[in-house]
Structures are given as C-alpha cells and as structure tokens.
Design a protein around this motif. Structure first.
Motif, mmCIF file in Angstrom:
data_model
loop_
_atom_site.group_PDB
_atom_site.id
_atom_site.type_symbol
_atom_site.label_atom_id
_atom_site.label_comp_id
_atom_site.label_asym_id
_atom_site.label_seq_id
_atom_site.Cartn_x
_atom_site.Cartn_y
_atom_site.Cartn_z
ATOM 1 N N SER A 173 0.820 -1.212 0.000
ATOM 2 C CA SER A 173 0.000 0.000 0.000
ATOM 3 C C SER A 173 0.858 1.267 0.000
ATOM 4 O O SER A 173 0.370 2.346 -0.331
ATOM 5 N N CYS A 174 2.134 1.121 0.414
ATOM 6 C CA CYS A 174 3.054 2.256 0.533
ATOM 7 C C CYS A 174 2.607 3.271 1.582
ATOM 8 O O CYS A 174 3.050 4.425 1.579
ATOM 9 N N ALA A 175 1.717 2.863 2.472
ATOM 10 C CA ALA A 175 1.253 3.748 3.536
ATOM 11 C C ALA A 175 2.119 3.588 4.778
ATOM 12 O O ALA A 175 2.734 2.543 4.995
ATOM 13 N N LYS A 176 2.140 4.623 5.595
ATOM 14 C CA LYS A 176 2.886 4.581 6.841
ATOM 15 C C LYS A 176 2.197 3.650 7.832
ATOM 16 O O LYS A 176 0.970 3.640 7.946
ATOM 17 N N ALA A 177 2.977 2.857 8.570
ATOM 18 C CA ALA A 177 2.417 1.950 9.575
ATOM 19 C C ALA A 177 3.530 1.442 10.475
ATOM 20 O O ALA A 177 4.712 1.490 10.119
ATOM 21 N N ASP A 178 3.136 0.950 11.647
ATOM 22 C CA ASP A 178 4.111 0.332 12.543
ATOM 23 C C ASP A 178 4.554 -1.026 12.014
ATOM 24 O O ASP A 178 5.694 -1.434 12.208
ATOM 25 N N LYS A 179 3.625 -1.717 11.365
ATOM 26 C CA LYS A 179 3.928 -3.040 10.823
ATOM 27 C C LYS A 179 3.401 -3.140 9.399
ATOM 28 O O LYS A 179 2.220 -2.901 9.152
ATOM 29 N N TRP A 180 4.265 -3.485 8.481
ATOM 30 C CA TRP A 180 3.865 -3.800 7.116
ATOM 31 C C TRP A 180 3.769 -5.313 6.985
ATOM 32 O O TRP A 180 4.669 -6.037 7.430
ATOM 33 N N ILE A 181 2.712 -5.784 6.380
ATOM 34 C CA ILE A 181 2.558 -7.227 6.230
ATOM 35 C C ILE A 181 2.300 -7.588 4.773
ATOM 36 O O ILE A 181 1.928 -6.735 3.960
ATOM 37 N N THR A 182 2.513 -8.849 4.460
ATOM 38 C CA THR A 182 2.315 -9.373 3.112
ATOM 39 C C THR A 182 1.598 -10.720 3.200
ATOM 40 O O THR A 182 1.231 -11.187 4.284
ATOM 41 N N GLU A 183 1.417 -11.353 2.059
ATOM 42 C CA GLU A 183 0.759 -12.655 1.955
ATOM 43 C C GLU A 183 1.316 -13.647 2.973
ATOM 44 O O GLU A 183 2.523 -13.850 3.083
ATOM 45 N N GLY A 184 0.407 -14.260 3.745
ATOM 46 C CA GLY A 184 0.794 -15.303 4.686
ATOM 47 C C GLY A 184 1.180 -14.830 6.068
ATOM 48 O O GLY A 184 1.340 -15.650 6.976
ATOM 49 N N ASP A 185 1.329 -13.516 6.266
ATOM 50 C CA ASP A 185 1.667 -13.011 7.594
ATOM 51 C C ASP A 185 0.475 -13.175 8.538
ATOM 52 O O ASP A 185 -0.695 -13.095 8.125
ATOM 53 N N ILE A 186 0.783 -13.378 9.819
ATOM 54 C CA ILE A 186 -0.244 -13.681 10.815
ATOM 55 C C ILE A 186 -0.253 -12.619 11.906
ATOM 56 O O ILE A 186 0.796 -12.205 12.398
ATOM 57 N N ILE A 187 -1.446 -12.185 12.277
ATOM 58 C CA ILE A 187 -1.644 -11.235 13.370
ATOM 59 C C ILE A 187 -2.321 -12.000 14.505
ATOM 60 O O ILE A 187 -3.442 -12.487 14.348
ATOM 61 N N GLU A 188 -1.666 -12.091 15.647
ATOM 62 C CA GLU A 188 -2.179 -12.875 16.761
ATOM 63 C C GLU A 188 -2.785 -11.985 17.840
ATOM 64 O O GLU A 188 -2.305 -10.894 18.108
ATOM 65 N N PHE A 189 -3.862 -12.477 18.446
ATOM 66 C CA PHE A 189 -4.465 -11.820 19.613
ATOM 67 C C PHE A 189 -5.048 -12.928 20.490
ATOM 68 O O PHE A 189 -5.986 -13.591 20.142
ATOM 69 N N GLY A 190 -4.408 -13.144 21.639
ATOM 70 C CA GLY A 190 -4.792 -14.266 22.474
ATOM 71 C C GLY A 190 -4.574 -15.575 21.734
ATOM 72 O O GLY A 190 -3.557 -15.769 21.068
ATOM 73 N N LYS A 191 -5.541 -16.485 21.849
ATOM 74 C CA LYS A 191 -5.433 -17.774 21.165
ATOM 75 C C LYS A 191 -5.894 -17.700 19.720
ATOM 76 O O LYS A 191 -5.848 -18.694 18.992
ATOM 77 N N PHE A 192 -6.346 -16.544 19.292
ATOM 78 C CA PHE A 192 -6.839 -16.359 17.930
ATOM 79 C C PHE A 192 -5.804 -15.650 17.058
ATOM 80 O O PHE A 192 -4.856 -15.039 17.555
ATOM 81 N N SER A 193 -6.026 -15.717 15.759
ATOM 82 C CA SER A 193 -5.164 -15.000 14.820
ATOM 83 C C SER A 193 -5.904 -14.836 13.506
ATOM 84 O O SER A 193 -6.871 -15.546 13.215
ATOM 85 N N VAL A 194 -5.456 -13.872 12.724
ATOM 86 C CA VAL A 194 -5.922 -13.734 11.343
ATOM 87 C C VAL A 194 -4.708 -13.790 10.434
ATOM 88 O O VAL A 194 -3.640 -13.273 10.778
ATOM 89 N N MET A 195 -4.880 -14.453 9.304
ATOM 90 C CA MET A 195 -3.812 -14.535 8.312
ATOM 91 C C MET A 195 -4.144 -13.642 7.132
ATOM 92 O O MET A 195 -5.298 -13.601 6.675
ATOM 93 N N ALA A 196 -3.140 -12.936 6.635
ATOM 94 C CA ALA A 196 -3.331 -12.045 5.503
ATOM 95 C C ALA A 196 -3.251 -12.819 4.186
ATOM 96 O O ALA A 196 -2.327 -13.600 3.973
#
Length: 343
Positions: free
Chosen positions: A198-221
């Motif tokens: 996206s070329c946007a500013k962010a703390d974390k840039w992610i791509t295909e297959g990256d995972i965002i975890e929260f507790g026992k759950f997660s979402v994959m990009a």
C-alpha cells in the motif's frame, strides 16, 4: 443414545458419546458404531454422520456414526453445530431450524467459541469496522476503523475491558479517513498494520501469509489486489470468517478504475484467494450500501452478479461502470498514506 465412558489411561478420563442409529436400526442405537477416544479412527454407519477423534480435539469433527466429546457441554455444542449444518433430518433428532445468514446468528456462534466479535457501521461512507478479541486474554484487534467513529470505538474497547494490540486496515481507503492514527494516540500500545504494497505509513507492514495474533486467535493475511495493489483479506485461524475489505462486497466488488485498479487482477484474487475458502465461511466486507451485513463464500460463488461471470465478461462490466469519483478521495488517500493523520 447417550453413553458415558471412561477412556484408557492417559486419555480424557470421561467421554460422552451420542450414538446415531444406522438406517433401519431399532431406536436406541443398535448397529451404530462407536469411536473410542484417542484411537484416531474414522467410523461410519448407516447414519448421516461420521467422527474423527484425536487427542488434541475438544470434540469430534462432524462429518455419517458418533460424536465423541470430553464433556456434556462440548457434546451439546457439537450436536447444535451438526443440526444447523445438516440439510436432512437425522433419526432421533428434530428437523433443523432455518437460520438466516445475518450477523446476529454469526455473532452468537462465534462468541460460543471464545471470540468476542463486534460489527459497527459508519453511515457517511457506509463503512464497516470490526473488533475481534479473545474473551479470556482480552487481547483485541480492530479492522478498518473510521476517523469520525474513533470515540465510539475507543469507548467500546474500554467498556469491554479489551487490550487493543493492532489497528488493521484492509487497504489504503479512498472514501474515508482511517481512524488508526487517533486510536494509536488514544490507546497506548496499539500498533498500526497495513499491507507493505500500500506504501502507507504503519508500525507493521505485512504481506501474503503473515499472521496477526491476539490471544489464542489469529488472522492470516491473503493478498487480494485488484481494487488497489495493497488490498488484503484477513482470514480467522479456523477459516470460519474472513474480512474482505473492498475486494469482495456482498453481491458486488470494489471498483477498479483508480488507485492501481485492475479488473483481471481483482477477478483472479477473489477466485483464487477468497472463493477457495470453505463454502460456509462468513465473509464480512468493508462496505455495504443496502443494509446487508454478512455473506458466505457459497452465496457469492452462486449469486454475485459480477464474479459469477467469465473473466472477459467481468472485465467488460468493470470497465463500463462509469462511477463518480469518491467524494473524499482527494483528502482521504493522502491522509491514509500517513496513517490517517492530516498535516
């Protein structure tokens, strides 16, 4: 028939089993096969279900014989799931009730699995914002927050006693300014997340297959470009739900006439990355303009008026929409490239 059994040493100490009778068998479970805990076997009978048990499962995955569960509560949850999904009556069970595909039903089902889920609406740009959290750890993420609703979102996060880890965007929006920057300022520890493409500013840039975890759950990009180069679809770890941004809408899709849009790319993204999810996977878009809240993979594969067409037909449709430019595009895009903070 309900049986209470004690498992072998080292396995679950107590297992409840509901045994479905074979077709034509006397009521009470004659000729029904059973599945013992820990044996890792698949069993089927004349009934309409089978079971697969392994030591790490909380309950058997419904499939044609036995549902094995470590507790009565797990048994009842498993039976309820099966009755909801079974299209035909099962011997010994009442006919399943119809359940409309709306967010109230899906929220109830998801909450029973330990996931806190909220869907919220911003009326000016018809944008949906989503909060997902682990009910035990209270760790949370927010997807596609909107600047004008930061107060609403932060208040809800506080009321639910959530620890917001990430403010996540599906892409660099053109129709509203993201609330990510203000949420970061209001909630210490919150980090912004967006696609690297996206070329946007962010703390974390992610791509295909990256995972965002929260507790026992997660979402994959999953990378789903076509509306923009940086579009991502976020898929929950059990594939029960996905957040499609503007790539796939309910009975529609994002436009492809600006911001690196490409109809051929979008068509392939949806068919290869979203339509390959389970048919009953719930799909939550970034927008809806007619009051609908949720759809499924099977619904869109069957009824989406654009994406059920061939690729050449889809390209022709998208190249001839002749839509007006988004009202906020000249303000929203530059601001969103800076995490929603205007200079």
């Amino acid at each position: 028939m309900l049986q209470r059994q004690r498992g072998p040493p080292g396995d679950e100490p107590v297992v409840y089993q509901w045994i479905l009778p074979a077709a034509g068998a006397p009521r009470g479970g004659a000729n029904a096969e059973t599945c013992q805990p820990g044996n890792g076997g698949r069993f089927s009978s004349g009934g309409r279900f089978s079971s697969w048990w392994n030591r790490s499962s909380r309950f058997a995955v419904p499939g044609p014989g036995t549902i094995a569960c470590p507790s009565m509560a797990a048994l009842l949850r498993s039976c309820a799931r099966i009755l909801h999904r079974c299209p035909k009556p099962v011997p010994g069970f009442p006919a399943p009730m119809a359940c409309p595909s709306d967010h109230r039903c899906s929220q109830s089902r998801i909450h029973s699995q330990g996931l806190i889920f909220r869907q919220m609406f911003e009326k000016i740009s018809s944008t949906y914002t989503y909060i997902l959290a682990d009910a035990q750890t209270r760790e949370a993420i927010i997807i596609d927050p909107v600047l004008e609703e930061v107060s609403r979102d932060s208040t809800l996060i506080q009321e639910l006693r959530l620890k917001l880890l990430y403010a996540v965007n599906t892409h660099c929006h053109a129709d509203h300014i993201t609330g990510t920057g203000l949420l970061k300022a209001a909630i210490p520890g919150c980090q912004s997340v967006i696609s690297k493409d996206s070329c946007a500013k962010a703390d974390k840039w992610i791509t295909e297959g990256d995972i965002i975890e929260f507790g026992k759950f997660s979402v994959m990009a999953r990378s789903t470009p076509g509306h923009t180069d940086g579009c991502l679809t976020y898929v929950l770890n059990d594939h029960s739900m996905a957040f499609t941004g503007d790539a796939l809408l309910i009975r529609g899709c994002g436009r492809t006439d600006f911001q690196q849009g490409c109809p051929e790319t979008l068509y392939r993204s949806v068919h290869e990355k979203i339509f390959t999810l389970p048919p009953d996977c719930l799909l939550y878009p970034a927008h809806d303009y007619t009051g609908r809240t949720v759809t499924t993979v099977e619904e869109e594969r069957s009824h989406n008026p654009r994406l059920t067409k061939s690729l050449p037909e889809f390209v022709t449709i998208m190249n001839n929409l002749n839509l007006p430019k988004p009202k906020q595009i000249d303000i929203a895009v530059p601001a969103n490239l800076r995490c929603g903070l205007q200079e």
